[in-house]
Design an enzyme around this catalytic site. Structure first.
Site, PDB file in Angstrom:
ATOM      1  CD  GLU A  18      -2.958  -1.308   2.144  1.00 15.40           C
ATOM      2  OE1 GLU A  18      -2.841  -0.635   3.185  1.00 15.40           O
ATOM      3  OE2 GLU A  18      -3.940  -2.043   1.905  1.00 15.40           O
ATOM      4  CD  GLU A  68      -4.825 -10.675  -6.431  1.00 14.67           C
ATOM      5  OE1 GLU A  68      -4.188  -9.732  -5.907  1.00 14.67           O
ATOM      6  OE2 GLU A  68      -6.021 -10.862  -6.218  1.00 14.67           O
TER       7      GLU A  68
HETATM    8  N1  THU Z   1      -6.056  -6.247  -2.774  1.00 18.96           N
HETATM    9  C1  THU Z   1      -5.272  -7.186  -3.339  1.00 18.96           C
HETATM   10  O1  THU Z   1      -4.089  -7.337  -2.974  1.00 18.96           O
HETATM   11  N2  THU Z   1      -5.774  -7.954  -4.337  1.00 18.96           N
HETATM   12  C2  THU Z   1      -7.037  -7.831  -4.840  1.00 18.96           C
HETATM   13  O2  THU Z   1      -7.367  -8.507  -5.801  1.00 18.96           O
HETATM   14  C3  THU Z   1      -7.993  -6.911  -4.202  1.00 18.96           C
HETATM   15  C4  THU Z   1      -7.453  -6.027  -3.156  1.00 18.96           C
HETATM   16  C5  THU Z   1      -5.507  -5.398  -1.722  1.00 18.96           C
HETATM   17  C6  THU Z   1      -5.363  -3.946  -2.094  1.00 18.96           C
HETATM   18  C7  THU Z   1      -5.378  -3.259  -0.748  1.00 18.96           C
HETATM   19  O3  THU Z   1      -4.073  -3.227  -0.237  1.00 18.96           O
HETATM   20  C8  THU Z   1      -6.235  -4.181   0.118  1.00 18.96           C
HETATM   21  O4  THU Z   1      -6.332  -5.413  -0.574  1.00 18.96           O
HETATM   22  C9  THU Z   1      -7.626  -3.647   0.396  1.00 18.96           C
HETATM   23  O5  THU Z   1      -8.277  -3.341  -0.787  1.00 18.96           O
END
Ligand code: THU
Length: 137
Positions: free
Chosen positions: A44, A55
């Site tokens: 993040e 992914e």
């Molecule tokens: N997130 C993922 O890593 N993969 C996804 O397919 C959906 C969301 C993460 C992004 C963010 O850091 C957290 O999950 C909350 O949305």
């Protein structure tokens, strides 16, 4: 490498997540057709927009290394520091990135509570998809 093992590697990858804002950690384990595995976690950012999903981290590591053929990906997500408690489906952007490099029979294993997981193909996850073939004449 079977599906159970790949799901375990996705769960393990959650420990690498950098999630000070959402507190939601995601892990991915991507199986290349040659048997190589790439793990990824979500990373993040204070500006939110630059955040990248687990992914895509796994895919981009693999693409950088020259991999172009993929068999399956396992994903696991949930509250950071806690076990997976429900199904985690990959976001639409990640599905589209998968479509760039994968056929419709590419498999997704989505972890859920305990040692359970759900299996879907990319074709099921992204019906009527736009793909590189649509740009060819
Ligand atoms: N997130 C993922 O890593 N993969 C996804 O397919 C959906 C969301 C993460 C992004 C963010 O850091 C957290 O999950 C909350 O949305």
């Amino acid at each position: 490498m079977n599906a159970e093992q790949l799901v375990r590697l996705a769960k393990e990858a959650r420990n690498r997540a950098y999630v000070p804002y959402s507190g939601f950690s995601v892990g991915a384990a991507l199986l290349c057709s040659d048997g190589t595995i790439y793990q990824g976690c979500n990373i993040e950012n204070a500006a939110f927009g630059p955040t990248i999903c687990a992914e895509r981290v796994a895919f981009f590591k693999a693409i950088y290394d020259g991999k172009r053929e993929f068999a399956a990906i396992a994903v696991a997500g949930g509250k950071a520091g806690e076990e997976v408690s429900g199904l985690f489906p990959p976001c639409g952007v990640c599905r589209q990135v998968m479509r760039e490099f994968c056929d419709l029979d590419f498999k997704l294993y989505m972890a859920r509570e305990n040692d359970q997981f759900e299996t879907r193909t990319l074709g099921e996850m992204l019906p009527l998809s736009f793909s590189p073939a649509d740009l060819r004449d």
